[in-house]
Design a protein around this motif. Sequence first.
Motif, PDB file in Angstrom:
ATOM      1  N   LEU A   1       4.853 -31.364 112.067  1.00  0.00           N
ATOM      2  CA  LEU A   1       5.422 -30.019 112.109  1.00  0.00           C
ATOM      3  C   LEU A   1       5.473 -29.386 110.718  1.00  0.00           C
ATOM      4  O   LEU A   1       5.290 -28.184 110.564  1.00  0.00           O
ATOM      5  CB  LEU A   1       6.831 -30.046 112.706  1.00  0.00           C
ATOM      6  N   ILE A   2       5.705 -30.206 109.703  1.00  0.00           N
ATOM      7  CA  ILE A   2       5.824 -29.707 108.335  1.00  0.00           C
ATOM      8  C   ILE A   2       4.451 -29.518 107.681  1.00  0.00           C
ATOM      9  O   ILE A   2       4.161 -28.469 107.118  1.00  0.00           O
ATOM     10  CB  ILE A   2       6.668 -30.681 107.486  1.00  0.00           C
ATOM     11  N   SER A   3       3.615 -30.546 107.755  1.00  0.00           N
ATOM     12  CA  SER A   3       2.366 -30.548 106.977  1.00  0.00           C
ATOM     13  C   SER A   3       1.099 -30.324 107.790  1.00  0.00           C
ATOM     14  O   SER A   3       0.060 -29.998 107.222  1.00  0.00           O
ATOM     15  CB  SER A   3       2.230 -31.871 106.228  1.00  0.00           C
ATOM     16  N   GLY A   4       1.173 -30.570 109.106  1.00  0.00           N
ATOM     17  CA  GLY A   4      -0.017 -30.438 109.927  1.00  0.00           C
ATOM     18  C   GLY A   4      -0.898 -31.676 109.930  1.00  0.00           C
ATOM     19  O   GLY A   4      -2.007 -31.649 110.441  1.00  0.00           O
ATOM     20  N   ILE A   5      -0.392 -32.775 109.368  1.00  0.00           N
ATOM     21  CA  ILE A   5      -1.168 -34.017 109.310  1.00  0.00           C
ATOM     22  C   ILE A   5      -0.682 -34.954 110.404  1.00  0.00           C
ATOM     23  O   ILE A   5       0.497 -35.276 110.483  1.00  0.00           O
ATOM     24  CB  ILE A   5      -1.031 -34.691 107.935  1.00  0.00           C
ATOM     25  N   CYS A   6      -1.614 -35.413 111.262  1.00  0.00           N
ATOM     26  CA  CYS A   6      -1.256 -36.318 112.357  1.00  0.00           C
ATOM     27  C   CYS A   6      -0.971 -37.716 111.807  1.00  0.00           C
ATOM     28  O   CYS A   6      -1.374 -38.046 110.689  1.00  0.00           O
ATOM     29  CB  CYS A   6      -2.364 -36.344 113.408  1.00  0.00           C
TER      30      CYS A   6
ATOM     31  N   ASP B   1       6.060 -37.138 114.057  1.00  0.00           N
ATOM     32  CA  ASP B   1       5.985 -35.796 114.642  1.00  0.00           C
ATOM     33  C   ASP B   1       6.631 -34.760 113.740  1.00  0.00           C
ATOM     34  O   ASP B   1       6.135 -33.632 113.618  1.00  0.00           O
ATOM     35  CB  ASP B   1       6.621 -35.767 116.032  1.00  0.00           C
ATOM     36  N   ARG B   2       7.724 -35.122 113.085  1.00  0.00           N
ATOM     37  CA  ARG B   2       8.341 -34.187 112.144  1.00  0.00           C
ATOM     38  C   ARG B   2       7.393 -33.891 110.985  1.00  0.00           C
ATOM     39  O   ARG B   2       7.269 -32.750 110.547  1.00  0.00           O
ATOM     40  CB  ARG B   2       9.671 -34.737 111.615  1.00  0.00           C
ATOM     41  N   GLU B   3       6.698 -34.897 110.521  1.00  0.00           N
ATOM     42  CA  GLU B   3       5.724 -34.690 109.440  1.00  0.00           C
ATOM     43  C   GLU B   3       4.608 -33.759 109.888  1.00  0.00           C
ATOM     44  O   GLU B   3       4.180 -32.885 109.137  1.00  0.00           O
ATOM     45  CB  GLU B   3       5.139 -36.029 108.969  1.00  0.00           C
TER      46      GLU B   3
END
Length: 94
Positions: A65-70, A61-63
């Motif tokens: 928030l940063i990159s937009g990649i699920c 989820d943090r990723e």
Amino acid sequence: MRYADSCCSYIEIYDPQRYVFIGPCVSCKQEQTVIIPAPELYAYRTGKLIQQAMPSVSADDREFLISGICPTCWGKMFNSKEELVLDDLSSDYD
């Protein structure tokens, strides 16, 4: 949280206070939802690294928030490359 700030909407929920960020994955366009406790979002906004500020939020989820990649698309993009590299290396020793 560059992606979340520019491409997601959010709502604030009280008791306990938390924020719900909602936005599409940049790859598959599937809607993602991430819930962040208010104190953790505040810690991030005041300078802590995201992994230190948001211990209750998963790394996936943090990723997002940063990159937009699920998480699913992240796995497709990066795990398959790692497997290919490992396959190439193991064939060198056969």
